[in-house]
Design a protein around this motif. Structure first.
Motif, short mmCIF file in Angstrom:
data_model
loop_
_atom_site.label_atom_id
_atom_site.label_comp_id
_atom_site.label_asym_id
_atom_site.label_seq_id
_atom_site.Cartn_x
_atom_site.Cartn_y
_atom_site.Cartn_z
N PRO A 6 0.87 -1.27 0.13
CA PRO A 6 0.03 -0.13 0.12
C PRO A 6 0.96 1.36 -0.01
N GLU A 7 2.00 1.33 0.72
CA GLU A 7 2.58 2.72 1.01
C GLU A 7 3.52 2.76 -0.36
N VAL A 8 4.00 1.82 -0.89
CA VAL A 8 4.68 1.66 -2.39
C VAL A 8 3.97 2.27 -3.59
N LEU A 9 2.57 1.71 -3.39
CA LEU A 9 1.71 1.99 -4.38
C LEU A 9 1.23 3.24 -4.37
N ALA A 10 1.12 4.07 -3.19
CA ALA A 10 0.65 5.20 -2.99
C ALA A 10 1.67 6.23 -3.57
N GLU A 11 3.09 5.80 -3.17
CA GLU A 11 4.47 6.76 -3.80
C GLU A 11 4.35 6.75 -5.21
N ARG A 82 9.66 -2.90 -3.56
CA ARG A 82 9.58 -1.59 -3.10
C ARG A 82 10.30 -0.59 -4.00
N ASP A 83 11.06 -1.16 -5.13
CA ASP A 83 11.94 -0.25 -6.24
C ASP A 83 11.53 -0.54 -7.68
N PHE A 84 10.49 -1.09 -8.12
CA PHE A 84 10.18 -1.29 -9.51
C PHE A 84 8.78 -1.14 -9.61
N ALA A 85 8.20 -0.62 -10.69
CA ALA A 85 6.69 -0.44 -10.88
C ALA A 85 6.53 -0.45 -12.39
N THR A 86 5.10 -0.65 -12.85
CA THR A 86 4.84 -0.15 -14.26
C THR A 86 3.51 0.54 -14.05
N ALA A 87 3.36 1.39 -14.98
CA ALA A 87 2.06 2.45 -15.03
C ALA A 87 1.83 2.23 -16.43
#
Length: 124
Positions: A6-11, A82-87
């Motif tokens: 949740p906190e990483v997604l919010a960031e 905590r360090d990788f994401a896609t949008a």
């Protein structure tokens, strides 16, 4: 692996929203900031292939600043650890019947979340 903490997604959602606001307002300084300053960064656009941060920065500096407003739809942001994401999002511009698609790969750096790869295309 932890998906969508949740906190990483919010960031990441905040980073994506900051990017989107900078895009539609042509805030080139923020757009430049949010791309990873590396020769490994790439952006495939609707009409251009850009390899490396400098090419992306040059494109942004010379891009027309009119007609940038758009509406995003079906936005999906996924974080991996905590360090990788896609949008990924679809978008529409007023007066343009074509639907656009945007994909971004984000990485957390010491400076914050940065786009390391992006792709923009339009459906026929």
């Amino acid at each position: 692996m932890d998906i969508n903490l949740p906190e990483v997604l919010a960031e990441m959602q905040a980073a994506f929203e900051r990017y989107e606001q900078a895009l539609v307002s042509n805030d080139v300084a923020v757009l430049d900031e949010l791309f990873w300053n590396s020769p490994h960064t790439l952006r495939y656009g609707a009409t251009e292939n850009l390899y490396g941060y400098q090419a992306i920065q040059d494109f942004r500096a010379n891009r027309p600043s009119q007609g940038l407003a758009r509406t995003c739809m079906n936005t999906v942001i996924t974080t991996y650890g905590r360090d990788f994401a896609t949008a990924n999002t679809e978008f529409a511009r007023e007066g343009n019947p074509r639907t656009g698609r945007q994909s971004q790969t984000w990485m957390r750096t010491p400076e914050g979340w940065r786009v390391v790869a992006a792709h923009v295309s339009l459906l026929a």
